[in-house]
Write a protein that holds these residues in place. Structure first.
Motif, short mmCIF file in Angstrom:
data_model
loop_
_atom_site.label_atom_id
_atom_site.label_comp_id
_atom_site.label_asym_id
_atom_site.label_seq_id
_atom_site.Cartn_x
_atom_site.Cartn_y
_atom_site.Cartn_z
N LEU A 70 32.84 0.07 35.32
CA LEU A 70 31.60 0.77 35.66
C LEU A 70 30.89 1.22 34.40
CD1 LEU A 70 29.60 2.04 37.64
CD2 LEU A 70 31.11 4.04 37.73
N GLN A 71 31.62 1.75 33.44
CA GLN A 71 31.02 2.20 32.19
C GLN A 71 30.30 1.05 31.49
OE1 GLN A 71 33.75 3.68 29.21
NE2 GLN A 71 32.17 5.00 28.36
N ALA A 72 30.93 -0.11 31.43
CA ALA A 72 30.31 -1.28 30.80
C ALA A 72 29.07 -1.72 31.57
CB ALA A 72 31.32 -2.42 30.71
N ALA A 73 29.14 -1.70 32.90
CA ALA A 73 27.99 -2.10 33.72
C ALA A 73 26.82 -1.14 33.52
CB ALA A 73 28.40 -2.15 35.20
N LEU A 74 27.10 0.15 33.48
CA LEU A 74 26.03 1.13 33.28
C LEU A 74 25.40 0.98 31.90
CD1 LEU A 74 27.58 4.27 35.01
CD2 LEU A 74 25.70 2.83 35.84
N LYS A 75 26.21 0.71 30.89
CA LYS A 75 25.65 0.49 29.55
C LYS A 75 24.72 -0.71 29.56
CE LYS A 75 29.08 2.78 26.74
NZ LYS A 75 30.16 2.66 25.75
N GLU A 76 25.06 -1.73 30.32
CA GLU A 76 24.20 -2.91 30.46
C GLU A 76 22.83 -2.52 31.03
OE1 GLU A 76 23.51 -7.28 30.98
OE2 GLU A 76 24.88 -6.15 29.73
N MET A 77 22.84 -1.47 31.85
CA MET A 77 21.61 -1.00 32.50
C MET A 77 20.98 0.16 31.72
SD MET A 77 22.92 -1.42 36.47
CE MET A 77 23.06 0.30 36.61
N PHE A 85 30.61 -7.58 35.48
CA PHE A 85 31.53 -6.58 34.94
C PHE A 85 32.77 -6.34 35.80
CE2 PHE A 85 27.64 -5.87 32.65
CZ PHE A 85 28.11 -5.81 31.35
N ASP A 86 32.88 -7.01 36.93
CA ASP A 86 34.10 -6.97 37.72
C ASP A 86 35.08 -7.93 37.07
OD1 ASP A 86 36.10 -6.85 39.64
OD2 ASP A 86 34.99 -8.01 41.13
N ALA A 87 35.67 -7.49 35.96
CA ALA A 87 36.49 -8.35 35.10
C ALA A 87 37.64 -9.01 35.85
CB ALA A 87 37.03 -7.55 33.92
N SER A 88 38.23 -8.29 36.79
CA SER A 88 39.36 -8.85 37.52
C SER A 88 38.91 -9.77 38.66
CB SER A 88 40.24 -7.73 38.07
OG SER A 88 39.49 -6.94 38.97
N GLY A 89 37.63 -9.69 39.01
CA GLY A 89 37.11 -10.52 40.09
C GLY A 89 37.62 -10.14 41.47
N ASP A 90 38.09 -8.90 41.61
CA ASP A 90 38.67 -8.47 42.88
C ASP A 90 37.66 -7.81 43.82
OD1 ASP A 90 38.28 -6.05 41.59
OD2 ASP A 90 40.36 -5.39 41.74
N GLY A 91 36.38 -7.76 43.40
CA GLY A 91 35.36 -7.14 44.24
C GLY A 91 35.35 -5.63 44.15
N LYS A 92 36.05 -5.10 43.16
CA LYS A 92 36.12 -3.66 42.95
C LYS A 92 35.93 -3.38 41.46
CE LYS A 92 39.14 -2.88 46.84
NZ LYS A 92 39.95 -3.94 47.34
N ALA A 105 24.39 -9.08 40.48
CA ALA A 105 24.68 -9.86 39.28
C ALA A 105 25.42 -9.02 38.24
CB ALA A 105 23.39 -10.43 38.69
N VAL A 106 24.99 -7.78 38.05
CA VAL A 106 25.65 -6.88 37.10
C VAL A 106 27.07 -6.60 37.57
CG1 VAL A 106 25.64 -4.56 36.08
CG2 VAL A 106 23.51 -5.86 36.25
#
Length: 141
Positions: free
Chosen positions: A22-29, A9-16, A4-5
């Motif tokens: 990654l920085q934004a996702a880690l901050k979320e965690m 945070f995969d802003a482009s939706g490309d699965g990468k 889900a995270v």
């Protein structure tokens, strides 16, 4: 949770996920990564074909490792510290960290080792004390 995270945070939706995502996702965690930590994470978790991006399975591996670290007991933290502190000096020196990382098959190039030391080394003496080690994995005061 990791999936889900990742999707959020995969802003482009490309699965990468690039370093910024990654920085934004880690901050979320509740992990506030420095620039050096982001580089070290990307170097460690971006598997073949190393493309500078984390895919979902690579991100899941990172999250699993972070959860293992956060769930470690104080005894496990001390055991791990003594494993790294080969000369029993009470500090993890760069050469000791490199030796352990190499034995674990993890990134042990000079840049990764220096980034890891820099992340934990709050007093700037070039080595990691047990207190700095405990703080970096969430078991400090």
């Amino acid at each position: 949770m990791a999936e889900a995270v990742f999707k959020k945070f995969d802003a482009s939706g490309d699965g990468k996920m690039d370093a910024k995502e990654l920085q934004a996702a880690l901050k979320e965690m509740d992990v506030a990564p420095s620039k050096d930590l982001l580089k070290a994470i990307m170097a460690q978790y971006d598997k073949a074909p190393k493309n500078g991006l984390l895919e979902l399975n690579e991100f899941k591996n990172l999250v699993a490792d972070l959860q293992t670290i956060q769930n470690a007991s104080v005894e496990e933290v001390l055991d791990t510290f003594t494993t790294f502190d080969k000369d029993k000096s009470g500090f993890i020196e760069p050469d000791e960290l490199k030796e352990v990382m190499t034995s674990l098959g993890m990134g042990s190039d000079e840049n990764t080792i220096q980034a890891m030391i820099a992340i934990a080394d709050k007093d700037g003496d070039g080595r990691v004390s047990v207190a700095e080690f405990a703080n970096i994995i969430g078991h400090g005061k």
